[in-house]
Structure formats: structure tokens, C-alpha cells
Write a protein that holds these residues in place. Structure first.
Motif, short mmCIF file in Angstrom:
data_model
loop_
_atom_site.label_atom_id
_atom_site.label_comp_id
_atom_site.label_asym_id
_atom_site.label_seq_id
_atom_site.Cartn_x
_atom_site.Cartn_y
_atom_site.Cartn_z
N GLU B 8 0.83 -1.19 0.00
CA GLU B 8 0.00 0.00 0.00
C GLU B 8 0.87 1.25 0.00
OE1 GLU B 8 -2.41 -0.73 3.34
OE2 GLU B 8 -3.77 -2.04 2.26
N TYR B 9 1.86 1.22 -0.79
CA TYR B 9 2.72 2.39 -0.93
C TYR B 9 3.33 2.36 -2.32
CZ TYR B 9 5.94 -1.29 0.33
OH TYR B 9 6.60 -2.47 0.38
N ASP B 10 3.80 3.51 -2.76
CA ASP B 10 4.41 3.56 -4.07
C ASP B 10 5.91 3.32 -4.00
OD1 ASP B 10 1.98 4.35 -5.44
OD2 ASP B 10 2.17 6.22 -4.32
N TYR B 11 6.50 3.79 -2.92
CA TYR B 11 7.95 3.65 -2.77
C TYR B 11 8.28 3.21 -1.36
CZ TYR B 11 8.38 6.22 -7.14
OH TYR B 11 8.29 6.60 -8.45
N LEU B 12 9.33 2.44 -1.29
CA LEU B 12 9.80 1.96 0.02
C LEU B 12 11.27 2.33 0.14
CD1 LEU B 12 9.14 0.14 2.52
CD2 LEU B 12 10.02 -1.77 1.19
N PHE B 13 11.57 3.15 1.10
CA PHE B 13 12.96 3.61 1.25
C PHE B 13 13.52 3.21 2.60
CE2 PHE B 13 11.57 7.37 -1.56
CZ PHE B 13 11.88 6.67 -2.71
N LYS B 14 14.70 2.70 2.58
CA LYS B 14 15.36 2.37 3.84
C LYS B 14 16.31 3.49 4.21
CE LYS B 14 18.68 -0.86 5.84
NZ LYS B 14 19.38 -2.14 5.68
N THR B 60 2.77 7.86 -2.19
CA THR B 60 2.88 7.30 -0.84
C THR B 60 4.26 6.68 -0.69
OG1 THR B 60 0.56 6.78 -1.00
CG2 THR B 60 1.76 5.81 0.83
N VAL B 61 4.99 7.21 0.25
CA VAL B 61 6.34 6.72 0.47
C VAL B 61 6.42 6.10 1.86
CG1 VAL B 61 8.74 7.38 0.80
CG2 VAL B 61 7.43 8.38 -1.07
N LYS B 62 6.90 4.87 1.89
CA LYS B 62 7.06 4.22 3.19
C LYS B 62 8.53 4.26 3.55
CE LYS B 62 5.89 0.04 5.72
NZ LYS B 62 5.19 -1.23 5.67
N ALA B 63 8.82 4.85 4.69
CA ALA B 63 10.20 4.92 5.14
C ALA B 63 10.42 3.84 6.19
CB ALA B 63 10.48 6.29 5.74
N LEU B 170 13.70 12.29 2.36
CA LEU B 170 12.86 11.39 1.59
C LEU B 170 12.49 12.01 0.24
CD1 LEU B 170 10.63 9.98 4.46
CD2 LEU B 170 12.21 8.68 3.04
N THR B 171 12.28 13.31 0.24
CA THR B 171 11.96 13.97 -1.02
C THR B 171 13.14 13.90 -1.98
OG1 THR B 171 10.60 15.50 0.25
CG2 THR B 171 11.07 16.11 -2.03
N GLU B 172 14.31 14.09 -1.39
CA GLU B 172 15.50 14.03 -2.22
C GLU B 172 15.67 12.63 -2.83
OE1 GLU B 172 20.17 15.17 -1.58
OE2 GLU B 172 18.71 16.00 -0.19
N ILE B 173 15.46 11.64 -1.99
CA ILE B 173 15.56 10.27 -2.49
C ILE B 173 14.51 10.02 -3.57
CG2 ILE B 173 15.32 7.83 -1.88
CD1 ILE B 173 16.24 8.69 0.99
N TYR B 174 13.32 10.51 -3.29
CA TYR B 174 12.23 10.31 -4.24
C TYR B 174 12.58 10.91 -5.60
CZ TYR B 174 7.85 11.11 -6.64
OH TYR B 174 6.88 11.17 -7.60
N HIS B 175 13.14 12.09 -5.56
CA HIS B 175 13.51 12.74 -6.82
C HIS B 175 14.51 11.90 -7.60
CE1 HIS B 175 12.09 16.95 -5.42
NE2 HIS B 175 11.16 16.29 -6.05
N ILE B 176 15.51 11.42 -6.87
CA ILE B 176 16.53 10.62 -7.53
C ILE B 176 15.93 9.35 -8.13
CG2 ILE B 176 18.59 9.23 -7.12
CD1 ILE B 176 19.43 11.33 -5.09
N VAL B 177 15.11 8.70 -7.31
CA VAL B 177 14.55 7.42 -7.76
C VAL B 177 13.58 7.62 -8.92
CG1 VAL B 177 13.04 5.53 -7.08
CG2 VAL B 177 14.86 6.26 -5.56
N SER B 178 12.75 8.64 -8.82
CA SER B 178 11.77 8.81 -9.89
C SER B 178 12.45 9.25 -11.18
CB SER B 178 10.68 9.80 -9.48
OG SER B 178 11.26 11.03 -9.11
#
Lengths: 479, 216
Positions: B8-14, B60-63, B170-178
């Protein structure tokens, strides 16, 4: 605790091995962790496999558990009880192991160490259902590290005591085996992150006292009773009838515990894994029937073979509650072709078996089966083969063993055949087959992505294939 | 089965939380995930885990946050914690110069053990203890600039900037990943149609031996 002089001495837990005898050269806490996982793999192979596949390394949580001897996991009241139990155990090194220079699990080679290890395993088993329902390493770890505080400590201790002897045996066996038996851990699937997790000698099962498995099964069964209902909604309809049937059998066994037997029978190599297999299936669905049968009929190899034909175990074993993700898919694929040929359905059985000793993948005989499958069912086999690898080999190995001792593979084939028509509804089979083929196609897409080794290009393709697979699995869960 | 819940999330970041012992990593985590703060928290043994799901640019980002122990004695084991981490929150204590000096050590550790693309955010914690300050805000910013890190001063006690720190990383990671995903998509759409059919047919029969390991 007898100061820093005993075998288990927490003060030295983080220094490089104080015994100087360690093969691994890792700090004792890692050795202790791997010893604990090792015990888990013997006690509950499916759960162990599940954790290993997710990459849940034991030291992530056992460090916390062992470092303060479970001090963070329980209330002080419970803790004092537990510590009484721990410190009441002897902390001198086991004689057997002392002789072995290269003990792998030196830190836990004492009755006290065995108890600690056994207790940790009983804690993991306590969380079994919820761990198996979790497909994510961090979530698993979260559960392990935030151990529920409403547990019944006495039960945990009782279970640990029941495992203690085995823990000691496994520890010493492990060290002996490691010296004499250089079995290569060929756990092909997943990152074999933990040091020892999947590498215990495969012969080990043969040596475990038979009575242990019965007891273990009963202990675990009792536990499952409490865990009922977890994830029950998601159990496919087909199995509902089963579980009801099985429940009856279970209660029967429970009230009539079989006598412990010490005889070394031909069946020895077969039985432990059968029980494991049933534990595997027992998860939420209570498919313990095999166990029941094994326990009751303390007979010969034929018993084991007959079991497959009884129609009690087949097919469903590796359905969704399976801890192994891949199996989820493959089981369907193989179900779909069950009526196509018997070798195939044999494959299903093998697959249902937990990959206890994932080792020895390089054995010769297995390939025969693959070829056979290839010929008879053509392309639909590919997916099955891929996923059921580990289980299959285990079975084959077992058949080999049986063969040596008088039984043959034919027995298995016949029984597989007989299981066909009995339980499987034709209509369901057709739709299942379609689904299986659809899954296979997607699996092949993903495989091709892997094989071409171009993650950039293939990612999207693989993702869409994965999505398809997910849809199918949803569909199947709702059947 | 559990898969659906987990998805139930779009991204999963550790994300790993690192820094010297006692700088307040665990309290930053509890403030972020449970909005709790404990003055008498016990030192972390090994690692603790928490997750939080949040919205980033409509996704939706799950950290998954791994709160590691800062104590030296766990060092041998901690290196494994960085595996798979896409972000690191490097925490120091603004009232203890030593913890700031050790930032370089932690950076080195990250470079040795973590993915080279890991996004690092440095935070100077305990900004509520301004009267005991031993590290100037500017020093932190200078170091961050020099090392190319994001930087914020936080206070887990006053819940200051904690949310923002995680949101930023998390936003920074999201930008890189997307961005990566987009690039991959473009590359794939260029090659997808002709490639798909052939690769399957060609590779499938010959790939039997590989499957043992690929299926992992």
C-alpha cells in the motif's frame, strides 16, 4: 553466571572469539546468532527459510536479545524468572565439543548456552504466524525487536526446555559435521546472508532423535491452536474443507499422544522431514494430517509413500501460506498441470516439501526429473521447475536414500498418480491451469530480463510482468 | 497474502540513523514515527526499527528507518546495516563538540559500507539546549556544504525540524529514484517492442542451468 569464565559470558560477546578455535573468526555474538538460526532451521525449517530469504539476519535482533539476556524483551518480573532458569543451567563446556578444535558455535556450547539458544528459538516460534505473514525484512525485524509483552513466559520457558537437548545436540553435531562433512551450502535462492543459516549438514536430520519430532510437532501444534484465525480470511476456498477434516484428525492425535520411540527404523530419514513438511503446511491452515499419519503408523518406508497417495497432502501444501514467495506462484503453475502427467504432480509434492537441506543442488539424479517434465508437459514446466528447485532436490535425495534401503521411486510415482483424481476438481483444474500458464508467461518475461542482464531496459517489462503476477495471485487468493 | 498489505505504498525507502552514542537518534526516530520523546531512554542495542508512511509529491512513500546503536562496541556488526539503505540521517549533538568532530568518521564509514549514491542528511540535534551549544550552526552548515550534504538543526524534545529533516531526505531520495525510473522507462519504451518476443524465446530453453540462482 559464573563470571566471565563460563562458556556463555556476555562480557566477551563482542570481542573476537575468546576461544581462538572459531572457524569463522567472527565475534561470539554472530556465532551465537548463527547457532540460534541453525537450531531454528532444524526445528522449523520453513520459518527459517522464510527469514533467510527475506534477509533477516539473526544478529539484527539476537544481538539485542543476547546482549542483555532478554532484558529488554520482558518485564522485570518475568525476567527474574527467566534468569533463574538460565543461571540454573550448567555453564561448563560440553565434553563432546571440547574435543573438537573447530567448534563453530563455541559460545553456546554449554547447557546454559543451549538453553539460551533454545529460548531464543522459542521466542521466534512464538511469532511464527506473524513472521510468515510478513514479506518484508524490516517488518519482520520490527516484530522480533518489539517482542509482545503479553506473552506467557512459562510457556516460552517450557518450550525452550523441550528444545534444550536438541539445541545442545545440534550445537555439537554442527561442529562435528563441519569438520567431517564439508557440505557446501548451495542455497541458491536468496542472499544467504547469515553465516550459517542454511549450511547445516544435511545429514543432521537423520541424527535427531525421533521422539523429538513428535514432541516438537505436538508443541507446535498446540501453539498453532492459539494462532488460529490469523490470515484465515485469505485462505482459498478449496482448502477450507481440508482444514476442517484435518482439525478432526488433529484433535484425535492430541488426545492420544503416540509413544516415544527410540528405535532406529528405516523410516528415520523420512520421518523428520515429513513432520517438518506438515509443520510447513500447518501454518494457518492446519494441514497437519501427514503428521498425524506418520505418527500413528510407525511403520516402514511404504507408509511414507502411501501418504502421498492418500490425497491429504497434495497440492495445497505450497499454497499462499507458504513462507517462500516463489512457491506461491509455482504451486499454482504445477497444480494446473497435475492431471497432465504424474511426474508433474510428483513435482508438486516435492515442491511442497520445505527446502530443508537446500544443499546438494548439484546432485546428479535430479536432472532426470527435469528432463522428464520437460518432455511431458512442455513449456509449462519451466516455471515450476524454477521455483520448486530446492524442494524437489530434497525429495529426490530422500528417494535416493530410500532406494538404498530398499524402497524405490516407483512407489512414489504410483502414489502420485493415485492422488490425481481424488482431490482435484476438474473444473478448478482447468481454470487453474490457465492461470498457471499466464503466470508462467510472466515469469518467463522476468527471467528473460534477468538473463539479458539489462536492468535499465528490462525494468519496466519486469515490473509489468510482476504486476500481472500480482493480479493473478490476488485472483487465486480470492478463489 | 501479506503482500497486498505491504504494497500500500508507491515507494519503500530504507533510511539509517547514524551518529555517536547519545546524540539522540532514537528520540529523533520516536518523535518522527510516534511523536514521542523520552528523557530517560535506554541506549540502543544493535539496531531498532520503525516505519512511517508519508506523502511526497502525491506519492505514498514508506520509510523504513533503522536506528543503529552509536556505541563503538557494535561496530563490527553495524556495517551490515547499511545494506540497501538509500538514505542516511547523520546526527550529532550540538552541545558536544566531539560528536561533531566524529561526523567525518561516520561519513567515511558510509562511503566504505553504504551505496555510493546514498543520500545523506546531517542534523545537529538538541537545538533546544542553545545555552550549552558547543557547535555553531554555521560550522554545521559549512561542513555540510563542503561534503555536499543537506543540513538542519533539530530538536527531538521540542519536535523542531524533525519531520522536516525526514521529509527533506525522503523527497531528495524520491527525486533521484523517480528520475531514474523515468530514464529507465524511456530506455525501455525505445527498446521494448522488438526486444520482448525474441528474448523470451531465445533465452528460455538455454537458461535452465541459470535458473537456480536467477530465481532467487
Amino acid at each position: 553466571m559464573s563470571g566471565a569464565h563460563g562458556v556463555v559470558s556476555m562480557a566477551e560477546f563482542f570481542s573476537p572469539s575468546p576461544y581462538g578455535s572459531s572457524l569463522t573468526g567472527f565475534s561470539p555474538v554472530i556465532e551465537a546468532s548463527s547457532a540460534m538460526y541453525h537450531l531454528l532451521s532444524v526445528v522449523d525449517s520453513p520459518l527459517h527459510t522464510h527469514l533467510v530469504e527475506l534477509g533477516v539476519e539473526p544478529q539484527y535482533f539476537s544481538l539485542r536479545w543476547l546482549r542483555v539476556l532478554f532484558g529488554r524483551e520482558f518485564s522485570l518480573e518475568d525476567l527474574l524468572l527467566l534468569w533463574d532458569e538460565i543461571f540454573a543451567c550448567d555453564n561448563t563446556k560440553c565434553k563432546k565439543v571440547e574435543a573438537e578444535e573447530s567448534s563453530n558455535c563455541g559460545v553456546l556450547d554449554s547447557p546454559r548456552g543451549a538453553f539460551i539458544s533454545a529460548f531464543a528459538v522459542s521466542m521466534i516460534l512464538k511469532l511464527r504466524a506473524s513472521l510468515l505473514a510478513t514479506g518484508n525484512a524490516t517488518s519482520c525485524l520490527q516484530k522480533l525487536v518489539n517482542f509482545p509483552n503479553d506473552v506467557n513466559l512459562e510457556k516460552l520457558v517450557a518450550k525452550a526446555k523441550s528444545l534444550q537437548a536438541l539445541a545442545a545436540e545440534v550445537n555439537s553435531l554442527n561442529s562435528i559435521m563441519l569438520v567431517h562433512n564439508e557440505v557446501k551450502p548451495a542455497s541458491a535462492r536468496g542472499h544467504s546472508l547469515s553465516l550459517d543459516s542454511s549450511s547445516y549438514p544435511r545429514t543432521l536430520l537423520n541424527v535427531v532423535p525421533e521422539s523429538y519430532w513428535e514432541e516438537k510437532w505436538r508443541v507446535l501444534h498446540n501453539e498453532e491452536e492459539h494462532k488460529q484465525g490469523v490470515g484465515k480470511e485469505e485462505v482459498p476456498k478449496i482448502r477450507k474443507g481440508w482444514s476442517e477434516r484435518v482439525k478432526l484428525r488433529l484433535s484425535r492425535t492430541e488426545t492420544d499422544p503416540p509413544p516415544l520411540m527410540k528405535t532406529v527404523s528405516i523410516k528415520l530419514p523420512e520421518e523428520p522431514s515429513s513432520v517438518i513438511r506438515s509443520l510447513f503446511g500447518s501454518d494457518e491452515n492446519k494441514e497437519n494430517s501427514v503428521c498425524d499419519e506418520v505418527v500413528e503408523q510407525q511403520g516402514s518406508v511404504e507408509v511414507a509413500d502411501k501418504k502421498f497417495g492418500s490425497g491429504e497432502i497434495p497440492l495445497n501444501f505450497s499454497d499462499p501460506p507458504s513462507p517462500i514467495h516463489g512457491l506461491e506462484n509455482s504451486s499454482v503453475a504445477s497444480n494446473s498441470s497435475v492431471d497432465e502427467n504424474e511426474a508433474e504432480s510428483c513435482g508438486t509434492h516435492r515442491e511442497g516439501c520445505p527446502p530443508v537441506g537446500v544443499s546438494a543442488v548439484s546432485n546428479g539424479p535430479p536432472s532426470e526429473y527435469d528432463i522428464q517434465n520437460d518432455e511431458s508437459t512442455g513449456k509449462s514446466v519451466a516455471g515450476v521447475k524454477e521455483r520448486s528447485f530446492s524442494g524437489k532436490f530434497l525429495w529426490l535425495r530422500k528417494f535416493e536414500q530410500n532406494g538404498v534401503e530398499g524402497a524405490t521411486c516407483e512407489g512414489c510415482d504410483n502414489s502420485c498418480e493415485s492422488s490425481k483424481g481424488e482431490t482435484v476438481d476438474q473444473n478448478t483444474m482447468v481454470s487453474l491451469r490457465n492461470l498457471g500458464e499466464a503466470m508462467l508467461e510472466n515469469i518467463q518475461v522476468i527471467e528473460s530480463v534477468f538473463e539479458t542482464g539489462s536492468p535499465e531496459n528490462g525494468k519496466v517489462t519486469a515490473m509489468s510482468a510482476l504486476n500481472e503476477l500480482r493480479k493473478i495471485s490476488n485472483l487465486l487468493s480470492q478463489m | 497474502m501479506a503482500g497486498r498489505v505491504d504494497h500500500e505504498y508507491d515507494y519503500l525507502f530504507k533510511i539509517v540513523l547514524i551518529g555517536d552514542s547519545g546524540v539522540g537518534k532514537s528520540n529523533i526516530l520516536s518523535r518522527f514515527t510516534r511523536n514521542e520523546f523520552c528523557l530517560e531512554s535506554k541506549s540502543t542495542i544493535g539496531v531498532e526499527f520503525a516505519t512511517k508512511t508519508l506523502q511526497i509529491e502525491g506519492k505514498t512513500v514508506k520509510a523504513q528507518i533503522w536506528d543503529t546503536a552509536g556505541q563503538e562496541r557494535y561496530r563490527a556488526i553495524t556495517s551490515a546495516y547499511y545494506r540497501g539503505a538509500v538514505g542516511a540521517l547523520l546526527v550529532y549533538d550540538i552541545t558536544k563538540k566531539q560528536t561533531f568532530d566524529n561526523v567525518n568518521r561516520w561519513l567515511r564509514e558510509l562511503r566504505e559500507h553504504a551505496d555510493s549514491n546514498i543520500v545523506i542528511m546531517m542534523t545537529g540535534n538538541k537545538s533546544d539546549l542553545n545555552h550549552l551549544r558547543a557547535v555553531a550552526d554555521q560550522d554545521g552548515q559549512n561542513l555540510a556544504e563542503k561534503e555536499g550534504l543537506s543540513f538542519l538543526e533539530t530538536s527531538a524534545l521540542e519536535a523542531l525540524n524533525v519531520e522536516r529533516a525526514f521529509q527533506t531526505i525522503l523527497t531528495e531520495i524520491y527525486h533521484i529514484v523517480s528520475k531514474k525510473a523515468l530514464a529507465a522507462q524511456e530506455a525501455a519504451s525505445a527498446a521494448a517492442l522488438p526486444g520482448q518476443g525474441t528474448t523470451i524465446n531465445v533465452n528460455d530453453p538455454s537458461g535452465n542451468d541459470k535458473r537456480g540462482c536467477c530465481s532467487t
